[in-house]
Design an enzyme around this catalytic site. Structure first.
Site, PDB file in Angstrom:
ATOM      1  N   CYS A 135    -201.413 -29.450   5.549  1.00  0.00           N
ATOM      2  CA  CYS A 135    -201.223 -28.011   5.564  1.00  0.00           C
ATOM      3  C   CYS A 135    -202.497 -27.305   6.057  1.00  0.00           C
ATOM      4  O   CYS A 135    -203.067 -27.678   7.080  1.00  0.00           O
ATOM      5  CB  CYS A 135    -200.788 -27.563   4.174  1.00  0.00           C
ATOM      6  N   HIS A 136    -202.984 -26.285   5.350  1.00  0.00           N
ATOM      7  CA  HIS A 136    -204.196 -25.592   5.775  1.00  0.00           C
ATOM      8  C   HIS A 136    -205.446 -26.464   5.647  1.00  0.00           C
ATOM      9  O   HIS A 136    -206.476 -26.146   6.237  1.00  0.00           O
ATOM     10  CB  HIS A 136    -204.385 -24.305   4.965  1.00  0.00           C
ATOM     11  N   GLU A 166    -196.448 -19.618   8.681  1.00  0.00           N
ATOM     12  CA  GLU A 166    -197.373 -18.561   8.254  1.00  0.00           C
ATOM     13  C   GLU A 166    -196.671 -17.203   8.268  1.00  0.00           C
ATOM     14  O   GLU A 166    -196.851 -16.372   7.363  1.00  0.00           O
ATOM     15  CB  GLU A 166    -198.598 -18.540   9.180  1.00  0.00           C
TER      16      GLU A 166
END
Length: 230
Positions: A135-136, A166
């Site tokens: 993910c991030h 997002e």
């Protein structure tokens, strides 16, 4: 596989969005679901973060219906490591064969330009270890350079939180950049699932990345597969 192999789970310390009243931080399942795979093999692990100490949790990630979150968040040893993480600049990379970057929006602020992250990742990778992120957390890899001066991500198959995801969580105006765009700008070969928020990973040699929170377990499983096959 050498049973003394140790994993470093790296998490954010950043908690604030520019305009939102609620807090961000680690997305809890991205740590618990990944670790649940390691736990099956009883592999040693440590938590680390840029500043050390307690790792903040994204308020929206504490889902009591998630039995894996409940299992590990209430496990005294796991919780103690989470609340007493090591400082990244005090880490000896030689102790670790796997480095894993858990996500949560906080990582977008304190991962990309962290020199300790870049140094530790480079050393673990160049000594034959595995680099993984979800993910991030994939933002940690954006500026990692290898000893020959090339970027780790250059022409590598990767994934990470998509622009569409997002927008769907309505935080595209809050983050300092969009991860999908940044990965493409680094010449990474970015791909994603056709459907948002389903498990999706990419594997390129000793680099394993996952697209979103639901991909964390799959990342953990693949990392162990790759290590055991070596």
């Amino acid at each position: 596989m050498d049973p003394t192999y140790r994993t470093l789970i790296v998490c954010t310390n950043h908690t604030d969005f520019p305009t939102k009243s609620y807090k961000t931080g680690l997305w809890l399942s991205e740590a618990t679901h990944f670790y649940d795979e390691l736990a099956d093999r009883n592999l040693p692990y440590d938590f680390a973060s840029p500043n050390g100490g307690a790792i903040p949790l994204d308020e929206k990630s504490i889902d009591r219906r998630d039995t894996i979150n409940e299992k590990w968040y209430h496990n005294p040893a796991f919780r103690s490591k989470l609340e007493n993480s090591l400082r990244l600049d005090e880490i000896d990379p030689a102790r670790y064969q796997i480095i894993y970057f858990a996500g949560g929006h906080g990582t977008m602020w304190d991962f990309p330009n962290n020199e300790a992250i870049q140094r530790i990742t480079r050393q673990i990778y160049e000594h034959g270890g595995m680099v993984a992120a979800v993910c991030h957390g994939v933002s940690a890899l954006l500026n990692v350079k290898l000893s020959d001066g090339s970027f780790l991500l250059d022409k590598r198959q990767v994934t990470g939180f998509s622009n569409m995801e997002e927008k769907l969580v309505r935080l595209d105006e809050e983050v300092p950049f969009l991860l999908e765009d940044a990965l493409r700008q680094k010449n990474a070969l970015y791909s994603k699932s056709l459907i948002p928020f389903v498990p999706y990973i990419e594997v390129d040699d000793r680099l394993v990345t996952g697209q979103n929170p639901l991909s964390a377990r799959k990342v953990g499983r693949k990392v162990l597969e790759e290590m055991y096959e070596k």
